[in-house]
Design a protein around this motif. Structure first.
Motif, PDB file in Angstrom:
ATOM      1  N   THR A  87       0.830  -1.204   0.000  1.00 17.14           N
ATOM      2  CA  THR A  87       0.000   0.000   0.000  1.00 17.14           C
ATOM      3  C   THR A  87       0.861   1.249   0.000  1.00 17.14           C
ATOM      4  N   ALA A  88       1.953   1.222   0.770  1.00 14.97           N
ATOM      5  CA  ALA A  88       2.758   2.426   0.974  1.00 14.97           C
ATOM      6  C   ALA A  88       3.902   2.581  -0.010  1.00 14.97           C
ATOM      7  N   VAL A  89       4.453   1.479  -0.495  1.00 16.06           N
ATOM      8  CA  VAL A  89       5.671   1.577  -1.293  1.00 16.06           C
ATOM      9  C   VAL A  89       5.460   2.398  -2.555  1.00 16.06           C
ATOM     10  N   VAL A  90       4.279   2.269  -3.154  1.00 19.87           N
ATOM     11  CA  VAL A  90       4.038   2.976  -4.415  1.00 19.87           C
ATOM     12  C   VAL A  90       3.932   4.480  -4.209  1.00 19.87           C
ATOM     13  N   SER A  91       3.552   4.926  -2.992  1.00 18.26           N
ATOM     14  CA  SER A  91       3.436   6.364  -2.746  1.00 18.26           C
ATOM     15  C   SER A  91       4.793   7.054  -2.829  1.00 18.26           C
ATOM     16  N   GLY A  92       5.855   6.344  -2.433  1.00 16.46           N
ATOM     17  CA  GLY A  92       7.187   6.918  -2.526  1.00 16.46           C
ATOM     18  C   GLY A  92       7.805   6.772  -3.901  1.00 16.46           C
ATOM     19  N   ALA A  93       7.372   5.744  -4.636  1.00 22.83           N
ATOM     20  CA  ALA A  93       7.982   5.448  -5.935  1.00 22.83           C
ATOM     21  C   ALA A  93       7.308   6.147  -7.104  1.00 22.83           C
ATOM     22  N   ILE A  94       6.034   6.502  -6.947  1.00 20.94           N
ATOM     23  CA  ILE A  94       5.250   6.929  -8.103  1.00 20.94           C
ATOM     24  C   ILE A  94       5.798   8.192  -8.770  1.00 20.94           C
ATOM     25  N   GLY A  95       6.310   9.137  -7.990  1.00 19.49           N
ATOM     26  CA  GLY A  95       6.847  10.361  -8.579  1.00 19.49           C
ATOM     27  C   GLY A  95       8.056  10.078  -9.457  1.00 19.49           C
ATOM     28  N   PHE A  96       8.941   9.204  -9.003  1.00 22.49           N
ATOM     29  CA  PHE A  96      10.139   8.858  -9.771  1.00 22.49           C
ATOM     30  C   PHE A  96       9.785   8.014 -10.990  1.00 22.49           C
ATOM     31  N   MET A  97       8.803   7.119 -10.836  1.00 22.96           N
ATOM     32  CA  MET A  97       8.368   6.303 -11.968  1.00 22.96           C
ATOM     33  C   MET A  97       7.701   7.151 -13.044  1.00 22.96           C
ATOM     34  N   THR A  98       7.005   8.184 -12.610  1.00 26.26           N
ATOM     35  CA  THR A  98       6.369   9.083 -13.574  1.00 26.26           C
ATOM     36  C   THR A  98       7.414   9.705 -14.496  1.00 26.26           C
ATOM     37  N   ASP A  99       8.528  10.114 -13.924  1.00 22.98           N
ATOM     38  CA  ASP A  99       9.619  10.665 -14.732  1.00 22.98           C
ATOM     39  C   ASP A  99      10.310   9.580 -15.553  1.00 22.98           C
ATOM     40  N   LYS A 100      10.520   8.420 -14.961  1.00 23.09           N
ATOM     41  CA  LYS A 100      11.225   7.336 -15.639  1.00 23.09           C
ATOM     42  C   LYS A 100      10.484   6.876 -16.888  1.00 23.09           C
ATOM     43  N   PHE A 101       9.171   6.683 -16.764  1.00 23.52           N
ATOM     44  CA  PHE A 101       8.387   6.136 -17.870  1.00 23.52           C
ATOM     45  C   PHE A 101       7.515   7.187 -18.573  1.00 23.52           C
ATOM     46  N   ALA A 102       7.655   8.472 -18.185  1.00 22.24           N
ATOM     47  CA  ALA A 102       6.871   9.573 -18.775  1.00 22.24           C
ATOM     48  C   ALA A 102       5.373   9.257 -18.734  1.00 22.24           C
ATOM     49  N   LEU A 103       4.851   9.026 -17.531  1.00 27.43           N
ATOM     50  CA  LEU A 103       3.467   8.598 -17.356  1.00 27.43           C
ATOM     51  C   LEU A 103       2.509   9.775 -17.403  1.00 27.43           C
ATOM     52  N   ASN A 104       1.316   9.546 -17.995  1.00 26.92           N
ATOM     53  CA  ASN A 104       0.243  10.533 -17.927  1.00 26.92           C
ATOM     54  C   ASN A 104      -0.664  10.202 -16.745  1.00 26.92           C
ATOM     55  N   ASP A 105      -1.737  10.998 -16.540  1.00 27.26           N
ATOM     56  CA  ASP A 105      -2.605  10.815 -15.368  1.00 27.26           C
ATOM     57  C   ASP A 105      -3.207   9.416 -15.307  1.00 27.26           C
ATOM     58  N   VAL A 106      -3.666   8.925 -16.456  1.00 29.80           N
ATOM     59  CA  VAL A 106      -4.280   7.589 -16.481  1.00 29.80           C
ATOM     60  C   VAL A 106      -3.248   6.521 -16.154  1.00 29.80           C
ATOM     61  N   GLN A 107      -2.043   6.657 -16.694  1.00 31.20           N
ATOM     62  CA  GLN A 107      -0.996   5.683 -16.414  1.00 31.20           C
ATOM     63  C   GLN A 107      -0.538   5.732 -14.957  1.00 31.20           C
ATOM     64  N   ILE A 108      -0.539   6.928 -14.372  1.00 30.84           N
ATOM     65  CA  ILE A 108      -0.209   7.038 -12.946  1.00 30.84           C
ATOM     66  C   ILE A 108      -1.230   6.247 -12.123  1.00 30.84           C
ATOM     67  N   GLY A 109      -2.497   6.430 -12.452  1.00 31.17           N
ATOM     68  CA  GLY A 109      -3.534   5.658 -11.765  1.00 31.17           C
ATOM     69  C   GLY A 109      -3.352   4.165 -11.969  1.00 31.17           C
ATOM     70  N   TRP A 110      -2.955   3.760 -13.176  1.00 35.39           N
ATOM     71  CA  TRP A 110      -2.751   2.349 -13.494  1.00 35.39           C
ATOM     72  C   TRP A 110      -1.528   1.793 -12.761  1.00 35.39           C
ATOM     73  N   ALA A 111      -0.483   2.613 -12.614  1.00 35.12           N
ATOM     74  CA  ALA A 111       0.709   2.187 -11.885  1.00 35.12           C
ATOM     75  C   ALA A 111       0.371   1.850 -10.432  1.00 35.12           C
ATOM     76  N   VAL A 112      -0.560   2.603  -9.867  1.00 36.75           N
ATOM     77  CA  VAL A 112      -0.993   2.361  -8.489  1.00 36.75           C
ATOM     78  C   VAL A 112      -1.994   1.220  -8.415  1.00 36.75           C
ATOM     79  N   SER A 113      -2.961   1.207  -9.312  1.00 30.84           N
ATOM     80  CA  SER A 113      -4.098   0.292  -9.171  1.00 30.84           C
ATOM     81  C   SER A 113      -3.900  -1.057  -9.844  1.00 30.84           C
ATOM     82  N   SER A 114      -2.836  -1.249 -10.612  1.00 28.65           N
ATOM     83  CA  SER A 114      -2.600  -2.556 -11.236  1.00 28.65           C
ATOM     84  C   SER A 114      -2.433  -3.638 -10.174  1.00 28.65           C
ATOM     85  N   LEU A 115      -1.792  -3.294  -9.064  1.00 31.34           N
ATOM     86  CA  LEU A 115      -1.691  -4.226  -7.947  1.00 31.34           C
ATOM     87  C   LEU A 115      -3.066  -4.713  -7.528  1.00 31.34           C
TER      88      LEU A 115
END
Length: 462
Positions: free
Chosen positions: A37-65
Motif C-alpha cells: 500500500t505504501a511503497v508505491v506512494s514513494g515510488a510513483i513520482g520517480f516512476m512518472t519521470d522514468k516512464f513519462a506517465l500521464n494521469d491515467v498511467q499514474i492511476g494504473w501504476a498504483v491500481s494494477s496491484l
C-alpha cells in the motif's frame, strides 16, 4: 481452597501466549499488505519521470496491484476451502516475493504492471485469509484484538515503508532516484515476504477447517492447546453442529438470512474504500505537495501520517473487545465525515494552509485507524457461518479490492477535473453513508463465539 479455585480458573483460561504467537505470524500477511500500500506512494513520482506517465498511467501504476488483489481474493475462498488456510497462505507469500522482485527489475512499464499484478494476487489472498485464520483460531473473548493484529501489521508495514522510501530517496540525487531508487523501494519487499513464508510452516492448520474436512482428530490437539480439555471438547461439538446443515456452496449464500449477512459484509467492505483512505495513503506525498510542501517535506509529512495511523490502530486493538465493533465504527466514521468536509472546504476557499490540511488529514487517518481500518476486517472474518466462511469472505474481500481499484484509478483524473474540494466532499458523503449504514445494519459481535454469531443470521431468517 484457593489452590482448587486457581486450578479451575486455569482450566478454562485459553493459552493466550500460544494463540497470540500464532496470530502474530499469520498477521504478518497484513505487513505485506501494508508494504504494498505504501511503497508505491514513494515510488510513483520517480516512476512518472522514468516512464513519462500521464494521469491515467499514474492511476494504473498504483491500481494494477489491485487487479491482482481482486483475482487473489476471488480465488482465496475456493482454494482455502479445498486445500486449507495454511497451504494457500504459503503460496500467497511466494507470489508476493515474485511480485516484489519483478516490480524492481523491469525496463518497461508493461513489465512493471505484470509483476505488480502477480504480487497483487498474493496480497488479495493474504488480505482475505490472514484475518479469517486468526478468527478461526481465536477464543471468542479475545477474537477482536487477535484479528485486529492483522490491521496493526498493515499499518506497521505502511509506517515502516514510509521510512524506507524516505531513506532510499535521500540516498542519491534525483537522477539516481529516477533510475534506481524506486527499484530498491519495491525490491526490499522480498525480505518480509521470505520471512512470512518461512514462519508459516510453524503454525497449525485452522481447526475449524480440519473439522469441516472430517478430520476432528487433527483439530482436537490444536484446540486442546488453545482452550484446555473441557472447552476444547465443547468447541469441537459446536463446530461439528454448525456443519450439519446444508453443504457449503455459493448458492447457499443467497438464501434468506445468509443473504443478509453477505449484503452487510459486501457493503461495509466497499464503504471502507470509497471513504477515501487508500487515495490518501497511495497519493499522500503528491497531495501534500499541493499545499506547498517540497518533495522531501512531503515525504516527511507522510511519515507523520503513517505514525498517526500506527498509534490509533494500537488504540483500536485495545478498545475493540471492550467498546465493541459498532461503537468504534459510529464514532470513527462520524469524525471522518467532518474531517473530509472540512478538507474540501479549505480547498474550496482557495486559502490553502499546509499545516491545516495536514492536521485535518491526520484527524481523518486517526478516525479511520480506530474504526473502519481494523473493524471491517474483524467483521468480515466473523460474521459468516463456518461452512461458507471462506467463500463469503472471499466475495466481500473481492468487493473491497474492486472498490479500492475504482478509487485509486479514478483519484488522479477526478482531482484534476473536479478539483480537490469536490473530491473530498464525495469521500465525506460516503463517510456519512457509512455512519447511517452502521447504525441500521451492523450487529454487535463482541464476545460472541463464531457459532453464536451464525445463530444471529438464522434468527433473521426465521
Amino acid at each position: 481452597m484457593s489452590t482448587n479455585l486457581l486450578t479451575a480458573e486455569q482450566a478454562v483460561r485459553p493459552n493466550m501466549k500460544y494463540v497470540t504467537l500464532v496470530s502474530i505470524i499469520a498477521a504478518l500477511g497484513g505487513f505485506l499488505f501494508g508494504f504494498d500500500t505504501a511503497v508505491v506512494s514513494g515510488a510513483i513520482g520517480f516512476m512518472t519521470d522514468k516512464f513519462a506517465l500521464n494521469d491515467v498511467q499514474i492511476g494504473w501504476a498504483v491500481s494494477s496491484l489491485i487487479i491482482g488483489c481482486i483475482i487473489g481474493a476471488a480465488l482465496s475462498g475456493t482454494l482455502s476451502d479445498g486445500l486449507g488456510r495454511k497451504k494457500v497462505l504459503i503460496a500467497a507469500a511466494l507470489l508476493f516475493i515474485v511480485g516484489s522482485i519483478g516490480s524492481a527489475i523491469p525496463e518497461t512499464f508493461t513489465g512493471y504492471i505484470v509483476a505488480r499484478m502477480i504480487g497483487g494476487i498474493g496480497i488479495g489472498i493474504t488480505s482475505t485469509l490472514c484475518p479469517l485464520y486468526n478468527a478461526e483460531i481465536a477464543p471468542a473473548r479475545y477474537r477482536g484484538r487477535l484479528v485486529a493484529l492483522n490491521q496493526f501489521a498493515i499499518v506497521s508495514g505502511i509506517f515502516l515503508t514510509y521510512f524506507i522510501n524516505s531513506g532510499i530517496a535521500s540516498y542519491g540525487d534525483d537522477a539516481w532516484d529516477i533510475a534506481n531508487g524506486w527499484r530498491w523501494m519495491f525490491g526490499v519487499g522480498a525480505i518480509p515476504g521470505v520471512l512470512f513464508m518461512i514462519l508459516l510452516f510453524l503454525v497449525p492448520e485452522s481447526p475449524r477447517w480440519l473439522i469441516k474436512q472430517g478430520r476432528p482428530e487433527e483439530a482436537l490437539p490444536i484446540l486442546l492447546r488453545i482452550h484446555g480439555e473441557e472447552a476444547a471438547k465443547q468447541e469441537v461439538l459446536e463446530i461439528k453442529e454448525s456443519f450439519k446443515t446444508e453443504k457449503a456452496s455459493y448458492r447457499e449464500l443467497f438464501k434468506p438470512g445468509l443473504r443478509f449477512a453477505l449484503f452487510v459484509g459486501v457493503v461495509i467492505a466497499i464503504l471502507q474504500q470509497v471513504t477515501g483512505i487508500n487515495a490518501i495513503l497511495y497519493y499522500a506525498p503528491e497531495i501534500l505537495k499541493e499545499t506547498g510542501a517540497g518533495t522531501n517535506a512531503a515525504l516527511i509529512q507522510t511519515i507523520l501520517v503513517g505514525f498517526i495511523n500506527f498509534v490509533f490502530t494500537i488504540l483500536s486493538i485495545w478498545l475493540i473487545d471492550k467498546a465493541g465493533r459498532k461503537v468504534l465504527l459510529l464514532i470513527g466514521t462520524s469524525i471522518m465525515t467532518v474531517s473530509l468536509l472540512l478538507i474540501g472546504l479549505v480547498f474550496h476557499s482557495g486559502d490553502i494552509s499546509g499545516p491545516l490540511v495536514l492536521g485535518l488529514i491526520l484527524i481523518y487517518v486517526a478516525a479511520f485507524a480506530i474504526s473502519l481500518g481494523p473493524v471491517v476486517w474483524v467483521l468480515l472474518s466473523e460474521i459468516f457461518p463456518n461452512r461458507v466462511r471462506g467463500r463469503a469472505t472471499a466475495i466481500a474481500s473481492m468487493a473491497l479490492w474492486a472498490a479500492d481499484y475504482v478509487v485509486s484509478q479514478s483519484f488522479p483524473p477526478l482531482l484534476n477535473s473536479a478539483g480537490p474540494a469536490a473530491t473530498y466532499w464525495v469521500f465525506g458523503a460516503m463517510s456519512l453513508i457509512t455512519v447511517i449504514f452502521t447504525w441500521l445494519f451492523i450487529p454487535e459481535t463482541k464476545g460472541r463465539s463464531l457459532e453464536q454469531i451464525e445463530a444471529l443470521w438464522h434468527k433473521k431468517q426465521s
